[in-house]
Scaffold this active site. Structure first.
Site, PDB file in Angstrom:
ATOM      1  CE  LYS A 170      -3.949  -2.181   0.098  1.00  0.00           C
ATOM      2  NZ  LYS A 170      -4.879  -2.159  -1.040  1.00  0.00           N
ATOM      3  CB  SER A 202      -3.863 -10.645   2.060  1.00  0.00           C
ATOM      4  OG  SER A 202      -2.693  -9.889   2.290  1.00  0.00           O
TER       5      SER A 202
END
Length: 315
Positions: free
Chosen positions: A64, A281
């Protein structure tokens, strides 16, 4: 803003080559150019190469960092982000951590809406960077956090810069221009499959869009949890969630749904068999990649591992 000159001078979001990093003075120039790791023991067939983009090497520890930096850069360029404004957005953790890191380096305030069940460690990291937190219903996930932010911004729009990571094209464009290009050059051969999880969907959309241009025969596989209630922080079960505006379903040649248990088991395997301590994830993405690998006689599969596992160890 006093730091605007140095930040805006970053040339269109390009990271320094690894060889030039020893003497850098700007933290933002360390975003990107992460390693690509070939998995050695987990792949079931030696003729199927499986690679993972190790995104925890970014300065704030996750994939991110790329979209957060790009969205801030675009905000500065457009004049929407000034020193008088507060950056506010909804997040499940990693994008917020990236915003907070960038805000700390450039001197602007960061406010974040996060589900109340965010892990204690992520909360401490956000607070250590100086982010101001608003807690929303854990039952509503990031959808509820987005609704909260929209209400706050609508009441006083001139006070805030709202990047809106779920609907901002600068999110996926960061991956189109950087992550995908890095993967293409690092692999150095035709890529048969690309596998990535769906959260804001920016990672999948940006990389898949560019890799389809560079590798016309590639199959792009989207990964999501198999149920609305799951333990895969950062991923969305799109059938029961607000679909991000940046998502382009046409880019997904195949969608695989992975259970929380399968993802957690894969996290353990990656640590014990590959020496890679990754987040949940990443486990989901790897589990999906192995499903694909088991069906192939040969191929080159690339996945993205969004973050490391250290920030998940204490819940």
């Amino acid at each position: 803003m006093s730091s605007r000159t140095s930040f805006a001078s970053l040339h269109s979001y390009s990271a320094l080559p690894l060889r030039d990093r020893a003497n850098v003075t700007s933290l933002q120039t360390l975003v990107g150019n992460t390693p690509l790791v070939r998995l050695q023991r987990i792949p079931p067939n030696p003729n199927v190469e499986l690679y993972a983009k190790a995104e925890w090497f970014n300065p704030a520890g996750s994939v991110k960092d790329r979209p957060a930096l790009n969205m801030v850069l675009e905000g500065i360029r457009s004049g929407e982000l000034t020193e008088e404004k507060i950056l506010i957005d909804a997040t499940s953790g990693n994008t917020g951590i990236a915003y907070a890191m960038i805000g700390a380096t450039l001197g602007f305030r960061v406010q974040l809406a996060v589900p109340e069940n965010i892990s204690p460690l992520r909360r401490r990291i956000l607070e250590a960077y100086g982010a101001e937190l608003f807690f929303t219903s854990p039952l509503e996930g990031t959808d509820g956090a987005q609704d909260f932010v929209k209400r706050v911004v609508n009441k006083n729009p001139t006070k805030y810069f709202y990047p809106d990571q779920y609907n901002n094209p600068a999110n996926w464009q960061a991956h189109y221009h950087t992550t995908a290009e890095e993967i293409h050059h690092q692999v150095g051969k035709p890529i048969t499959h690309f596998v990535a999880g769906l959260g804001t969907t920016g990672t999948f959309v940006g990389i898949a869009r560019r890799l389809k241009e560079l590798h016309p025969y590639i199959t792009c596989v989207a990964v999501e949890p198999d149920a609305p209630l799951h333990g895969l922080e950062g991923l969305k079960h799109l059938p029961t969630s607000c679909v991000p505006g940046i998502f382009d379903a046409r880019l997904a040649d195949l969608t695989l749904r992975i259970s929380t248990d399968e993802s957690y088991a894969m996290v353990e395997r990656l640590a014990r068999e590959e020496g890679l301590l990754v987040g949940n994830s990443s486990g989901a993405a790897c589990a999906a990649a192995l499903r694909i690998a088991s069906l192939l006689e040969q191929g080159v599969i690339v996945s993205v591992f969004p973050d490391g596992g250290a920030r998940y160890l204490n819940g």
